[in-house]
Design a protein around this motif. Structure first.
Motif, PDB file in Angstrom:
ATOM      1  N   VAL A 129       0.927  -1.189   0.123  1.00 50.31           N
ATOM      2  CA  VAL A 129       0.147   0.061  -0.004  1.00 50.31           C
ATOM      3  C   VAL A 129       0.789   1.219   0.087  1.00 50.31           C
ATOM      4  O   VAL A 129       1.819   1.457   0.736  1.00 50.31           O
ATOM      5  N   SER A 130       0.614   2.331  -1.003  1.00 52.24           N
ATOM      6  CA  SER A 130       1.131   3.517  -1.173  1.00 52.24           C
ATOM      7  C   SER A 130       0.463   4.255  -0.144  1.00 52.24           C
ATOM      8  O   SER A 130      -0.899   4.766  -0.360  1.00 52.24           O
ATOM      9  N   VAL A 131       0.805   4.703   0.974  1.00 53.59           N
ATOM     10  CA  VAL A 131       0.226   5.729   1.992  1.00 53.59           C
ATOM     11  C   VAL A 131       0.780   7.111   1.791  1.00 53.59           C
ATOM     12  O   VAL A 131       1.969   7.227   1.930  1.00 53.59           O
TER      13      VAL A 131
ATOM     14  N   ARG B  40     -12.224  -2.077   4.953  1.00 56.04           N
ATOM     15  CA  ARG B  40     -12.902  -2.679   3.905  1.00 56.04           C
ATOM     16  C   ARG B  40     -12.571  -2.197   2.546  1.00 56.04           C
ATOM     17  O   ARG B  40     -12.518  -2.472   1.507  1.00 56.04           O
ATOM     18  N   ALA B  41     -12.202  -0.715   2.423  1.00 62.96           N
ATOM     19  CA  ALA B  41     -11.868   0.057   1.219  1.00 62.96           C
ATOM     20  C   ALA B  41     -10.691  -0.569   0.636  1.00 62.96           C
ATOM     21  O   ALA B  41     -10.402  -0.895  -0.598  1.00 62.96           O
ATOM     22  N   VAL B  42      -9.659  -0.850   1.265  1.00 61.57           N
ATOM     23  CA  VAL B  42      -8.562  -1.282   0.878  1.00 61.57           C
ATOM     24  C   VAL B  42      -8.441  -2.725   0.416  1.00 61.57           C
ATOM     25  O   VAL B  42      -7.815  -2.977  -0.409  1.00 61.57           O
ATOM     26  N   THR B  43      -9.263  -3.747   1.005  1.00 68.49           N
ATOM     27  CA  THR B  43      -9.473  -4.982   0.682  1.00 68.49           C
ATOM     28  C   THR B  43     -10.087  -5.035  -0.504  1.00 68.49           C
ATOM     29  O   THR B  43      -9.575  -5.698  -1.497  1.00 68.49           O
ATOM     30  N   GLU B  44     -11.066  -4.385  -0.745  1.00 63.35           N
ATOM     31  CA  GLU B  44     -11.746  -3.972  -2.149  1.00 63.35           C
ATOM     32  C   GLU B  44     -10.824  -3.717  -3.195  1.00 63.35           C
ATOM     33  O   GLU B  44     -10.727  -4.379  -4.300  1.00 63.35           O
ATOM     34  N   ALA B  45      -9.952  -2.717  -2.779  1.00 63.05           N
ATOM     35  CA  ALA B  45      -9.066  -2.049  -3.825  1.00 63.05           C
ATOM     36  C   ALA B  45      -7.838  -3.056  -4.122  1.00 63.05           C
ATOM     37  O   ALA B  45      -7.641  -3.262  -5.473  1.00 63.05           O
ATOM     38  N   ARG B  46      -7.701  -3.819  -3.405  1.00 66.09           N
ATOM     39  CA  ARG B  46      -6.631  -5.125  -3.734  1.00 66.09           C
ATOM     40  C   ARG B  46      -7.121  -6.131  -4.513  1.00 66.09           C
ATOM     41  O   ARG B  46      -6.432  -6.888  -5.103  1.00 66.09           O
TER      42      ARG B  46
END
Length: 240
Positions: free
Chosen positions: A108-110, A233-239
């Motif tokens: 992940v790029s933060v 949830r948003a990160v999981t979906e993006a993955r």
């Protein structure tokens, strides 16, 4: 007309309780049809990109120079924060653990965007700019996240002067910064042009509220009771 005025006030107050808004002007006319509110104000947003990137940017600046890259990966999380924004402080505290996991996870790029939307909420004006510029100095010392945590822990009240230059430098020591170059950077206001550029780019991207969190360009509401869950949830979906 009195009922309309009351409705407008109530809706504005509710909006402000949830998120801080940079308001540059009030809409000249409010049209209400069937008790539906058409508009209450204009936020600082524009389609016009700033013309010129400042000559000096922090070491950790992103390729577009409009943020600070804290980690690299395929999914991108963008955080827009103002150091005078109480909701930003709440968000920082709520998401600190999860953001640390994302930064250390490797995929992940933060990206942090310290903006200056609330400059006019301090007296004299300008604390958001001074704090964001100091945070950029901390980024040069690879202590941006730690320094941000200290700034939010010591967040001053609105309408006051904010932390002094000396206090901003002391905050650096408490964030683990020992290099004298940090104090020199803060005193010189080295990154004042850069943080204004970051704010202008944010506005051009229709970001006019702080905190704003995006995952791969999609806004995520992190102001509710389950901020961590919303981000996860948003990160999981993006993955995918």
């Amino acid at each position: 007309m009195q009922a309309t005025d009351t409705l407008v006030r109530e809706m504005v107050q509710k909006r402000h309780r949830r998120r801080r808004t940079l308001v540059v002007s009030l809409v000249a006319a409010v049209v209400v049809i069937g008790a539906a509110l058409v508009g209450v104000g204009l936020v600082r947003a524009t389609n016009v990109m700033p013309d010129e990137v400042p000559s000096r940017v922090p070491v950790a600046a992103t390729d577009d120079k409009a943020g600070l890259l804290a980690s690299s990966g395929g999914v991108r999380v963008d955080l827009y924060l103002d150091y005078l924004c109480p909701e930003c402080r709440n968000t920082e505290k709520a998401l600190a653990g999860e953001l640390k996991k994302l930064r250390e996870g490797g995929d992940v790029s933060v990206v942090y965007h310290p903006v200056t939307f609330l400059d006019n909420r301090s007296s004299p004006e300008g604390y958001s700019t001074r704090a964001a510029s100091a945070a950029a100095c901390a980024a040069d010392q690879d202590r941006f996240v730690e320094y941000s945590t200290v700034l939010f822990d010591r967040q001053p009240a609105e309408r006051g002067p904010g932390l002094s230059e000396t206090q901003l430098i002391e905050a650096g020591r408490d964030a683990g910064i020992t290099d004298a170059a940090f104090g020199e950077c803060v005193r010189a206001g080295t990154y004042t042009p850069w943080v204004r550029y970051v704010s202008d780019v944010a506005a051009s991207r229709k970001v006019a509220l702080t905190p704003t969190v995006m995952v791969d360009g999609k806004r995520v509401d992190v102001t509710g009771a389950d901020a961590v869950g919303a981000l996860t949830r948003a990160v999981t979906e993006a993955r995918g």
